[in-house]
Motif scaffolding. Sequence first.
Motif, PDB file in Angstrom:
ATOM      1  N   MET A   7       0.890  -1.166   0.000  1.00 25.10           N
ATOM      2  CA  MET A   7       0.000   0.000   0.000  1.00 25.10           C
ATOM      3  C   MET A   7       0.926   1.213   0.000  1.00 25.10           C
ATOM      4  O   MET A   7       1.760   1.342   0.887  1.00 25.10           O
ATOM      5  N   GLN A   8       0.779   2.056  -1.043  1.00 31.27           N
ATOM      6  CA  GLN A   8       1.734   3.143  -1.200  1.00 31.27           C
ATOM      7  C   GLN A   8       1.043   4.495  -1.100  1.00 31.27           C
ATOM      8  O   GLN A   8       0.084   4.769  -1.832  1.00 31.27           O
ATOM      9  N   ASN A   9       1.550   5.328  -0.220  1.00 27.82           N
ATOM     10  CA  ASN A   9       1.084   6.717  -0.081  1.00 27.82           C
ATOM     11  C   ASN A   9      -0.427   6.834   0.000  1.00 27.82           C
ATOM     12  O   ASN A   9      -1.043   7.618  -0.724  1.00 27.82           O
ATOM     13  N   ILE A  10      -1.020   6.014   0.832  1.00 26.39           N
ATOM     14  CA  ILE A  10      -2.478   6.064   0.963  1.00 26.39           C
ATOM     15  C   ILE A  10      -2.867   7.304   1.773  1.00 26.39           C
ATOM     16  O   ILE A  10      -2.398   7.527   2.882  1.00 26.39           O
ATOM     17  N   THR A  11      -3.724   8.124   1.170  1.00 24.20           N
ATOM     18  CA  THR A  11      -4.252   9.297   1.867  1.00 24.20           C
ATOM     19  C   THR A  11      -5.765   9.251   1.785  1.00 24.20           C
ATOM     20  O   THR A  11      -6.323   9.055   0.703  1.00 24.20           O
ATOM     21  N   LYS A  12      -6.407   9.375   2.933  1.00 25.49           N
ATOM     22  CA  LYS A  12      -7.870   9.338   2.937  1.00 25.49           C
ATOM     23  C   LYS A  12      -8.362  10.478   3.815  1.00 25.49           C
ATOM     24  O   LYS A  12      -7.926  10.623   4.962  1.00 25.49           O
ATOM     25  N   THR A  13      -9.216  11.313   3.271  1.00 31.14           N
ATOM     26  CA  THR A  13      -9.713  12.438   4.064  1.00 31.14           C
ATOM     27  C   THR A  13     -11.220  12.330   4.260  1.00 31.14           C
ATOM     28  O   THR A  13     -11.938  11.899   3.358  1.00 31.14           O
ATOM     29  N   MET A  47      -7.464  -0.450   6.954  1.00 33.02           N
ATOM     30  CA  MET A  47      -7.959  -1.758   6.566  1.00 33.02           C
ATOM     31  C   MET A  47      -9.240  -1.647   5.746  1.00 33.02           C
ATOM     32  O   MET A  47      -9.502  -2.462   4.884  1.00 33.02           O
ATOM     33  N   MET A  48     -10.019  -0.618   6.035  1.00 32.08           N
ATOM     34  CA  MET A  48     -11.241  -0.432   5.253  1.00 32.08           C
ATOM     35  C   MET A  48     -10.901   0.021   3.835  1.00 32.08           C
ATOM     36  O   MET A  48     -11.603  -0.316   2.887  1.00 32.08           O
ATOM     37  N   VAL A  49      -9.822   0.782   3.695  1.00 33.48           N
ATOM     38  CA  VAL A  49      -9.357   1.145   2.356  1.00 33.48           C
ATOM     39  C   VAL A  49      -8.909  -0.117   1.632  1.00 33.48           C
ATOM     40  O   VAL A  49      -9.268  -0.371   0.480  1.00 33.48           O
ATOM     41  N   LEU A  50      -8.139  -0.952   2.340  1.00 38.19           N
ATOM     42  CA  LEU A  50      -7.601  -2.164   1.721  1.00 38.19           C
ATOM     43  C   LEU A  50      -8.702  -3.117   1.276  1.00 38.19           C
ATOM     44  O   LEU A  50      -8.635  -3.706   0.210  1.00 38.19           O
ATOM     45  N   PRO A  55     -14.333   2.677  -1.282  1.00 33.33           N
ATOM     46  CA  PRO A  55     -14.014   2.219  -2.640  1.00 33.33           C
ATOM     47  C   PRO A  55     -12.857   2.997  -3.277  1.00 33.33           C
ATOM     48  O   PRO A  55     -12.529   4.110  -2.852  1.00 33.33           O
ATOM     49  N   HIS A  56     -12.262   2.359  -4.276  1.00 34.02           N
ATOM     50  CA  HIS A  56     -11.209   2.983  -5.049  1.00 34.02           C
ATOM     51  C   HIS A  56     -11.723   4.327  -5.566  1.00 34.02           C
ATOM     52  O   HIS A  56     -12.828   4.406  -6.085  1.00 34.02           O
ATOM     53  N   GLY A  57     -10.922   5.360  -5.421  1.00 35.82           N
ATOM     54  CA  GLY A  57     -11.359   6.674  -5.866  1.00 35.82           C
ATOM     55  C   GLY A  57     -11.707   7.571  -4.697  1.00 35.82           C
ATOM     56  O   GLY A  57     -11.645   8.789  -4.810  1.00 35.82           O
ATOM     57  N   SER A  58     -12.079   6.959  -3.549  1.00 40.94           N
ATOM     58  CA  SER A  58     -12.392   7.785  -2.386  1.00 40.94           C
ATOM     59  C   SER A  58     -11.125   8.065  -1.583  1.00 40.94           C
ATOM     60  O   SER A  58     -11.159   8.765  -0.592  1.00 40.94           O
ATOM     61  N   TYR A  59     -10.010   7.473  -2.020  1.00 42.32           N
ATOM     62  CA  TYR A  59      -8.725   7.737  -1.369  1.00 42.32           C
ATOM     63  C   TYR A  59      -7.695   7.940  -2.472  1.00 42.32           C
ATOM     64  O   TYR A  59      -7.951   7.627  -3.639  1.00 42.32           O
ATOM     65  N   SER A  60      -6.524   8.431  -2.120  1.00 39.08           N
ATOM     66  CA  SER A  60      -5.464   8.506  -3.121  1.00 39.08           C
ATOM     67  C   SER A  60      -4.339   7.579  -2.698  1.00 39.08           C
ATOM     68  O   SER A  60      -4.231   7.205  -1.531  1.00 39.08           O
ATOM     69  N   ALA A  71      -7.907  -2.058  -7.869  1.00 43.03           N
ATOM     70  CA  ALA A  71      -8.890  -1.021  -7.568  1.00 43.03           C
ATOM     71  C   ALA A  71     -10.142  -1.705  -7.050  1.00 43.03           C
ATOM     72  O   ALA A  71     -10.983  -2.146  -7.827  1.00 43.03           O
ATOM     73  N   PHE A  72     -10.240  -1.829  -5.739  1.00 44.48           N
ATOM     74  CA  PHE A  72     -11.411  -2.502  -5.169  1.00 44.48           C
ATOM     75  C   PHE A  72     -12.546  -1.506  -4.969  1.00 44.48           C
ATOM     76  O   PHE A  72     -12.358  -0.444  -4.416  1.00 44.48           O
ATOM     77  N   HIS A  73     -13.728  -1.918  -5.414  1.00 42.60           N
ATOM     78  CA  HIS A  73     -14.889  -1.035  -5.230  1.00 42.60           C
ATOM     79  C   HIS A  73     -15.822  -1.526  -4.138  1.00 42.60           C
ATOM     80  O   HIS A  73     -16.614  -0.767  -3.591  1.00 42.60           O
ATOM     81  N   THR A  74     -15.759  -2.821  -3.859  1.00 46.31           N
ATOM     82  CA  THR A  74     -16.590  -3.367  -2.784  1.00 46.31           C
ATOM     83  C   THR A  74     -15.762  -4.409  -2.041  1.00 46.31           C
ATOM     84  O   THR A  74     -14.677  -4.778  -2.483  1.00 46.31           O
TER      85      THR A  74
END
Lengths: 509, 407
Positions: A7-13, A47-50, A55-60, A71-74
């Motif tokens: 998992m690289q440079n995961i940013t979630k706001t 873990m919820m991102v993973l 879903p993919h797109g809601s984080y960078s 790119a997991f959506h569900t």
Amino acid sequence: MQPILEMQNITKTFPGVNALENVNLTVMPGEIHGVVGENGAGKSTLMMVLSGVYPHGSYSGDIVFEGKPRAFHTITDSEDVGIIIIHQELALVPLLSIAENIFLGHETGRFGVIDWFEAYARSKELLAKVGLHENPNTLIESLGTGKQQLVEIAKALGKKVKLLILDEPTSSLNERDSDALLTLLSEFRGHGIASILITHKLGEVLKVADHITVLRDGSTVGTFDCRASKVNEDLLIKAMVGRELTDRYPARNATIGEPIFEVKNWNVFHPQHQDRKAIKEVSLNVRAGEVVGIAGLMGSGRTELAMSLFGRSWGQRITGEVFIHGKKADVSSIPNAMAAGFAYATEDRKTYGLILIDHIKHNITLANLGAVSKRMVINDIEEIAAANKYRKEIGIRSSNIYQVTNNLSGGNQQKVVLSKWLFAGPDVLILDEPTRGIDVGAKYEIHSIINTLAEAGKAIIVISSEMPELLGITDRVYVMNEGSIVAEMPAQEASQEKIMRAIMNSWEH
Amino acid sequence: MVDVAAQEKKPAQIAKSNDWLKFIQANIRDYVLLIALLAIMIFFQFTTNGTLFMPVNMTNIILQNSYIVIMALGMLLIIVAGHIDLSVGSVSGFIGAMSAVLIVQMKLDPLLSAVACIGLGGLIGASQGYFVAYHKIPAFIVTLAGMLIYKGLALAVLGGASVGPFPKEFQLLSSGYVPDLFAFSIGDKPFNLLAMLIGIAVTGLLIWGNLKERANQKKHDLAEEPEAIFWGRNLLIAAGFLGFTYLMASYKGLPNVLIVMFALIALFMFMTTSTTFGRRVYALGGNLKAAKLSGINTERMNFWIFTIMGMLSGLAGLIFAARLNVATPKAGLGFELDVIAACFIGGAATTGGVGKVIGAVIGAFIMGVMNNGMSIMGIGIDWQQVIKGAVLLLAVFMDNYYKQKQG
């Protein structure tokens, strides 16, 4: 060797907050990878991102699994490639059998007709792999938590798991079951199944993990290689809490008087599990003008203690005594507790605190309607005046008192809940996570309100998962773990390390 | 700290800068019901060639729907609290039967018997409330059982036959009118001056109440309704009330049951908006857990709500029996559906916490006017039901639609 997961440079706001900022996590095939950090450090969010809950797109950032970007959506997307997450709250259906639960959602058979023979046979195989010797037709509700955990893992194996994520798997297990579970994870190593182990129990993770990644405030502090170097608890605790106290807290100048709230030998059993003691022999006291904090990890029993004290609104078979102003107080029901001058402002304002479909005025006066009414008839003018007073004093930002509380921001909702309890005029006030999920400015205001209350001679208990906050606004701190008070210290002498150590020590004994 | 609240515009200023349209849009759900009732009435006025608004027919509509309206008042409380009561039809039928047993067969005093019957209704409601409140059995189940039990008991006490007729005093409940004190007539037709005077007095009181509330709102800077709309609304209320009493006065005057109904409507409006009891019902329906943690004895509240419903069902049963002048085992059959439909048409939410007394009353009259109008038009009972069902679905659909739009 190629990592199984990067998992690289995961940013979630989230609105107003950076939940994750450039988090990196690398897991090698067949290893056990520990992830540790304080409450709110971002472990669960990561873990919820993973797993695709976010879903993919809601984080960078990028997720690379088995060498391929994903790119997991569900959740189904992540499960299809073999990433299975087992949550702290087990997701089993209690009234279905083990076999039914294992194959729930991907039943064996054709055209929607379940092949029970195959399900039964395969369940047996899977149960053998996790070392659970139970008939697959046994109902889940008749199993203990430890065995249920194993069923969850068997379920994961049934889905051809390659990376197993366990969120606080041992938090509700006894020592023997915990050991069995950790041994099982070690065995999986041999089968090439990697595990991510999220836990508060540093002793456990040090025992089994190959690598440990520490998160703090939504960022990666670092990853420790447990085989290459000597990693110990001290090192981990420093990494977990090693943050400078940058938050500012309003100055405090309340005079502390006599103890006005005392709890003696409080014992509570879990409402669903008759024989599980959730609160054990808790005794505490709060003085007039004093702000006392209760520190502890998630699930340490802080909210349960507070709610069981407040009119027995949690738990069963409650024993113990409560004294308010030196006299034994009747707190056997919520109206009685309130009559004794006791109030509890909930941690979950949406579920337990507010009538969300109703407006500010009605919410503020709800707990003390008698004060604005005569012989059951509400005096409109007095009620409006009361609501306006608190709206102004507490600083609820709204166009007027008729704004529906559902449309307010978290901070303003919290202020409405506070106003409600201030209007009830208690002497003893328990505030459960009073600043959870609200922005810095509103936090400061709520801290100021707490100070004002203390200056007015009230006894205040603050439950908070944010340790800097607890240290910043309280006079004294109780530390809770597993339903017991394990330490007590004046706030000046307390530190995050000390509190963490008290919690960790209590596990070892 | 800078006081942001002080920098915000005051509500009155916002109201002034808004045009009427915006206000109506924000409050459309309150007006749309009344407009719908008016539209339906005007529609039937044409399709029945002017029969609908005839004084005798208006009086009939009141008499035919009084018991539904009365039960809708209690049902609104139940629905707002997040429950449902399926037993109201059976209970009212059973109480009607009991009244016949006491008054016709045992020849007891009608007034005392009536009081006893309402008390019995209250007991029945209390017993159902006991299971809902203190044993947490869903109201749907408890009142479904009650529906069967009291339907059966009604049959049993009447021995399967109709019992009647009732003595004159008892019939007055449904077929009596407030006696006229003046011998007054317009042209050669008698005109009930007392009825008209009562109508004028009630209208005056209503307007006075609205003015007082308005003044109060202004004092606290909370008057959001534009001046013109306030006056327009009051003018409509006055015209509606006066027109209605004029129609009534030019027939036989005010039916006794209308007085009872209006008194109860006024009582329930007051109860829901101005008492701690009413406030707590909305709170526990809106968020049961929060209400409980705010010190509200939710069990006791639920118990009383069902008790009140039982008493109202009892009263409705008496009115219906007095109107038919006979107690039949079939009395009350299907009333619960009209009563529940009235509340939902009136904007109550199935999830609880939302609903107004006036909405339920208008909802009941929407159903009542449709029944009446379609019967006069000669539409068969088969199609009447189809149309009523469609109207219920449409009303709730539109309510949800506006909710989402506003939400």
